[in-house]
Design an enzyme around this catalytic site. Sequence first.
Site, short mmCIF file in Angstrom:
data_model
loop_
_atom_site.label_atom_id
_atom_site.label_comp_id
_atom_site.label_asym_id
_atom_site.label_seq_id
_atom_site.Cartn_x
_atom_site.Cartn_y
_atom_site.Cartn_z
N CYS A 168 0.83 -1.21 0.00
CA CYS A 168 0.00 0.00 0.00
C CYS A 168 0.86 1.26 0.00
O CYS A 168 1.41 1.64 1.05
CB CYS A 168 -0.91 -0.02 1.23
SG CYS A 168 -1.89 1.47 1.41
N CYS A 201 -0.48 4.13 2.23
CA CYS A 201 -0.22 3.97 3.67
C CYS A 201 1.25 4.21 3.99
O CYS A 201 1.57 4.82 5.01
CB CYS A 201 -0.56 2.54 4.13
SG CYS A 201 -2.00 1.81 3.40
N ASP A 202 2.16 3.73 3.15
CA ASP A 202 3.57 3.63 3.58
C ASP A 202 4.57 4.50 2.84
O ASP A 202 5.72 4.60 3.28
CB ASP A 202 4.00 2.15 3.47
CG ASP A 202 3.21 1.27 4.41
OD1 ASP A 202 2.79 1.77 5.47
OD2 ASP A 202 2.99 0.08 4.09
#
Length: 307
Positions: A135, A138-139
């Site tokens: 992701c 997200c990261d």
Amino acid sequence: MDATPYDLIIIGGGPAGLTAGIYACRARMKTLLIEKMMPGGQIMITDWVENYPGFPEGIAGAELAERFSRQAEAFGLETAYEEVVSIRPAGDMKEVVLTDKSLYAKTLIIATGAFARKLGIPGEDAFYGRGVSFCATCDAPFFRDKTVVAIGGGDTAVQESLYLTRFVDRVFLVHRRDQLRATRILQERALSNPKITMVWDSVPEAILGGEQGLAAVKVRNVKTNETKDLAADGCFIWIGITPHTAFIKDTLALDEHGFIIVNERMETSVPGVFACGDARNTPLRQVATAVGDAAIAAVAAEHYLTM
Ligand SMILES: Cc1cc2nc3c(=O)[nH]c(=O)nc-3n(C[C@H](O)[C@H](O)[C@H](O)COP(=O)(O)OP(=O)(O)OC[C@H]3O[C@@H](n4cnc5c(N)ncnc54)[C@H](O)[C@@H]3O)c2cc1C
């Protein structure tokens, strides 16, 4: 949650499930949507959606999800946050088994979508959350000014690699063929992006590192068989998806990859049970196709009730 049977229970609250909810509530069906995490599904981890009609400048995945939810709520969709562990026919009803109880409905729509497929190579599990990610939304910020490896060649891999370039210094995009599978406009952007280095004809063999985290991704050239270690701080994997259908494998007919087999009315092998979106056998898994399927499934469920 109501103990009396529902006209329709929708399992999964991604774009498909929420769209089915909008159609079913407008048809005044007594409907419950069951979602095991949060509404929105995979678009919650999508940075930017620019191919869903109606948003000429594009829209953040999370905002699109929030709009779907709001629209469903506005028509009175009831939602329960539970995991469905199995379904089974129960006379004229369908039983939906949760972890601690069962609910009953006359019809079901399965809209459980899919999750990222793993590579199955050494180091993938060991470095998950310590360099390995599925992701970018997200990261990506964890890899600011660093080097990452991205694996894949389809729309998601290319779109998300482009997103990574807003944060990282360099992306090695590893693809097993000598040309990308992604839509032409995405290919053009990736190939002209100075931060993206293509690693053609190559497959990942191992993710390497130690106490400090991920250090490199070992790749093998499928034409020459040569291997090399791409020094990197992170590895993002986008090689396709696996459907969330293990919980229905004994009840519904699935294809060899686990996707639910449906006809053009989204009817599954069990009468009164419909499926839509990424969880079904379809040639294209996108928001536009998921919502189209869902509209058909909800109308088909309504017709089933009046048969
Ligand atoms: C990184 C990324 C980028 C993408 N970019 C785009 C894009 O730019 N444009 C585009 O059109 N598409 C894009 N897609 C694809 C798009 O997100 C999917 O096609 C779409 O979300 C499918 O919707 P769905 O409702 O079928 O499934 P999902 O979105 O997968 O939603 C399924 C829901 O069901 C829930 N669920 C699963 N099992 C259970 C259970 N047993 N009990 C209860 N709930 C359950 C899940 O928690 C999930 O919320 C992207 C996908 C990813 C991963």
